[in-house]
Design a protein around this motif. Structure first.
Motif, mmCIF file in Angstrom:
data_model
loop_
_atom_site.group_PDB
_atom_site.id
_atom_site.type_symbol
_atom_site.label_atom_id
_atom_site.label_comp_id
_atom_site.label_asym_id
_atom_site.label_seq_id
_atom_site.Cartn_x
_atom_site.Cartn_y
_atom_site.Cartn_z
ATOM 1 N N SER A 67 1.114 -1.204 0.139
ATOM 2 C CA SER A 67 -0.075 0.000 0.080
ATOM 3 C C SER A 67 0.773 1.276 0.010
ATOM 4 O O SER A 67 2.021 1.105 0.265
ATOM 5 C CB SER A 67 -0.940 -0.019 1.282
ATOM 6 O OG SER A 67 -0.150 0.279 2.275
ATOM 7 N N GLN A 111 2.693 1.712 3.288
ATOM 8 C CA GLN A 111 3.858 0.511 3.412
ATOM 9 C C GLN A 111 4.984 0.998 2.342
ATOM 10 O O GLN A 111 6.103 0.755 2.939
ATOM 11 C CB GLN A 111 3.106 -0.758 2.968
ATOM 12 C CG GLN A 111 2.318 -1.396 4.235
ATOM 13 C CD GLN A 111 1.709 -2.572 3.465
ATOM 14 O OE1 GLN A 111 1.515 -2.673 2.136
ATOM 15 N NE2 GLN A 111 1.450 -3.589 4.306
ATOM 16 N N GLY A 155 -2.420 5.351 5.874
ATOM 17 C CA GLY A 155 -1.124 5.518 5.689
ATOM 18 C C GLY A 155 -0.449 6.575 6.349
ATOM 19 O O GLY A 155 0.568 6.532 6.658
ATOM 20 N N ARG A 195 -8.364 3.831 -0.325
ATOM 21 C CA ARG A 195 -7.015 3.569 0.266
ATOM 22 C C ARG A 195 -6.094 3.723 -1.071
ATOM 23 O O ARG A 195 -6.524 3.384 -2.171
ATOM 24 C CB ARG A 195 -7.147 2.085 0.987
ATOM 25 C CG ARG A 195 -7.818 2.043 2.245
ATOM 26 C CD ARG A 195 -7.544 0.792 2.849
ATOM 27 N NE ARG A 195 -6.097 0.786 2.934
ATOM 28 C CZ ARG A 195 -5.455 -0.223 3.431
ATOM 29 N NH1 ARG A 195 -6.069 -1.625 3.924
ATOM 30 N NH2 ARG A 195 -3.893 -0.583 3.718
ATOM 31 N N ASN A 196 -4.883 3.954 -0.640
ATOM 32 C CA ASN A 196 -3.766 4.161 -1.668
ATOM 33 C C ASN A 196 -3.682 2.523 -2.081
ATOM 34 O O ASN A 196 -3.860 1.436 -1.471
ATOM 35 C CB ASN A 196 -2.328 4.282 -1.107
ATOM 36 C CG ASN A 196 -2.327 5.806 -0.676
ATOM 37 O OD1 ASN A 196 -2.515 6.232 0.544
ATOM 38 N ND2 ASN A 196 -1.977 6.565 -1.594
ATOM 39 N N GLY A 197 -3.550 2.482 -3.366
ATOM 40 C CA GLY A 197 -3.723 0.898 -4.053
ATOM 41 C C GLY A 197 -4.738 0.518 -4.374
ATOM 42 O O GLY A 197 -4.859 -0.532 -5.270
ATOM 43 N N GLU A 252 -10.701 -1.760 -4.007
ATOM 44 C CA GLU A 252 -9.978 -2.717 -4.846
ATOM 45 C C GLU A 252 -10.804 -4.095 -4.830
ATOM 46 O O GLU A 252 -11.399 -4.762 -3.863
ATOM 47 C CB GLU A 252 -8.691 -3.026 -4.372
ATOM 48 C CG GLU A 252 -7.781 -3.921 -5.689
ATOM 49 C CD GLU A 252 -6.500 -4.070 -4.802
ATOM 50 O OE1 GLU A 252 -5.665 -4.930 -5.633
ATOM 51 O OE2 GLU A 252 -6.197 -3.730 -3.927
#
Length: 496
Positions: free
Chosen positions: A151, A154, A184, A312-314, A494
């Protein structure tokens, strides 16, 4: 317990003596007459309006500004008593964008990359890499863990681990949470807290949103914009957070700082505004690159409406944005424009259009502004769109000058776009798209890198575009932006 790897870190002090820097292609200094001393182990929050030179100073401390052919230095900048340009390995810099710092495919290799450049023995490199991953809370990963599966939070922690493995005495964080979702942001904040507790390194962090780091810093330094041919100090304020915000809160606010608790303007549409026509819509859309990130999406975008793509990121927000802008082929399904806006001899599937067909219809502001710069000057960059749409040179430059004035970029008109600060590049990318007056404007993180003043002007500009009938689609983690504009929220998850 402190390991041998951790105890090897010796905090480094910083001294700036009448320091300044001018980029080779620029007439004016990015910052000038900067004087301060940071003692080993201090934790400093570096503030200043957009364009005050914060990122330039951070690059100077990291020793990556370059030699005499890349710019002109005044005064001295020392890290650990050594000229910062020659203090190799003494400082480590973590930047805004997690993706741009992820270099290698495997997490272990990525963490070890900096140590390898320092020519350390192999056994020492992997010892340090393991210790660094442990400090940032990524010790559960195998060294062969794919960096593509991380992510945003991360990846930013992985970048931090790569810096820590080099054992720098000075940790530099240049808006490290600007592109992260709230989860994040917390991950990176907590990782930095653990780093400081275990290594006691000197910290300098740049962040427009001050409240993220207030609990970790013990000092605030505020930079001012340099005045040409004067010897006014480049440091506006220097003290504890309580001293600086208590005595200079109003001055900082007027200068653009995100002072904690500051109210934001309300630009939400009127609740009784009637629904307007659909201008763009997704028809059973599946989007992704190597595989689908989202499937069977049906959503319509209306004129005079702002839609915020959150998540979220990703999760695929930027991928969806590129697909909606006609720049990325759908995995399945279609993105279509309203029939009355379709170019002659085309159908309404926007991915089948030529790039010139998108002009005046769909504009895209990329997450990385540099990806859309095509000219050698700021003024020419903004004039490209109007010229391509048939405006005369005089008309195109009149539009460009107006946009540069609104974006507080007029003084940079002759400058190369690539020499601007991160926040200035973002404003330039927005100005260049708005100059083409698109019916749909897709924006990826439009407010990152902005101080409060330029953020407020960006919000007003987006609200004005909406009120003129444009449909604005923006990828953002900026909650104040969403609230201020009263945007419709679409959560991108996702696999959904």
């Amino acid at each position: 317990m402190t390991t041998d790897s951790e105890s090897a870190v010796a905090p480094a002090g910083v001294i700036a003596r009448d320091w300044g820097w001018r980029h080779a292609s620029r007439k004016d200094f990015a910052l000038r007459h900067v004087d301060f001393e940071i003692h080993p182990g201090e934790r400093v929050l570096l503030l200043g309006a957009s364009g005050a030179g914060k990122s330039t100073l951070m690059s100077g401390l990291a020793g990556v500004l370059g030699g005499d052919d890349e710019g002109e230095q005044e005064g001295e900048l020392l890290v650990g008593g050594v000229d910062a340009r020659h203090a190799r390995g003494a400082s480590g810099l973590v930047l805004q964008d997690p993706d741009s710092q992820t270099i290698l495919e495997r997490a272990g290799d990525d963490t070890a990359f900096g140590c390898e450049n320092l020519n350390l023995p192999k056994a020492e490199i992997w010892k340090r890499a393991r210790a660094a991953l442990d400090i940032v809370g990524l010790d559960y990963m195998r060294f062969g863990h794919s960096t593509r599966r991380l992510s945003g939070g991360q990846r930013q922690r992985l970048a931090l681990a790569g810096v820590l493995a080099m054992h720098p005495g000075l940790l530099l964080l240049d808006e490290p949470t600007a592109n992260l979702d709230p989860e994040g942001v917390k991950e990176v904040h907590d990782a930095v807290r653990d780093v400081l507790e275990r290594t006691h390194e000197t910290l300098v962090v740049v962040e427009h949103h001050i409240d993220v780091w207030l609990d970790l810093v013990d000092r605030v330094i505020v930079l001012g914009k340099p005045e040409a041919d004067t010897h006014v100090s480049g440091v506006l304020a220097d003290g504890t957070p309580q001293e600086v915000f208590g005595t200079m809160g109003g001055v900082l606010a007027d200068g653009g700082a995100w002072v904690p608790g500051r109210a934001i303007e309300n630009h939400a549409p009127k609740s009784d505004s009637p629904a307007k026509d659909v201008v763009l819509y997704a028809d059973d859309l599946s989007f992704g690159r190597e595989s689908a990130l989202g499937e069977h999406v049906d959503i319509a975008f209306h004129a005079g409406e702002i839609t915020a793509l959150t998540g979220r990121n990703g999760a695929g927000k930027s991928t969806l944005a590129l697909t909606l802008a006609g720049l990325l082929k759908p995995v399945a399904g279609h993105v279509r424009m309203a029939d009355g806006m379709v170019p002659a001899h085309r159908d309404n599937d926007v991915f089948t259009w030529k790039s010139r067909d998108l002009l005046g219809r769909i504009g895209m502001v990329f997450q990385e502004p540099e990806h859309q710069f095509v000219t050698a000057s700021v003024r020419d960059e903004v004039a490209v769109g109007p010229k391509s749409m048939g405006k005369s040179d005089d008309e195109a430059y009149a539009i460009a000058d107006e946009m540069l004035e609104r974006m507080n970029l007029k003084r940079f008109a002759p400058a190369n776009p690539f020499t601007l600060s991160g926040g200035e590049k973002r404003r330039l990318s927005v100005a260049s798209m708005l100059a083409a007056a698109p019916k749909v404007l897709v924006m990826d993180e439009p407010t990152f890198g902005q101080d409060f003043t330029t953020w407020t002007e960006m919000v007003r500009l987006i609200a004005g575009v909406r009120d003129a009938g444009c449909s604005v689609i923006m990828v953002t983690h900026d909650e104040p932006l969403i609230r201020s504009l009263g945007a419709r929220r679409v959560l991108v998850s996702e696999g959904e």
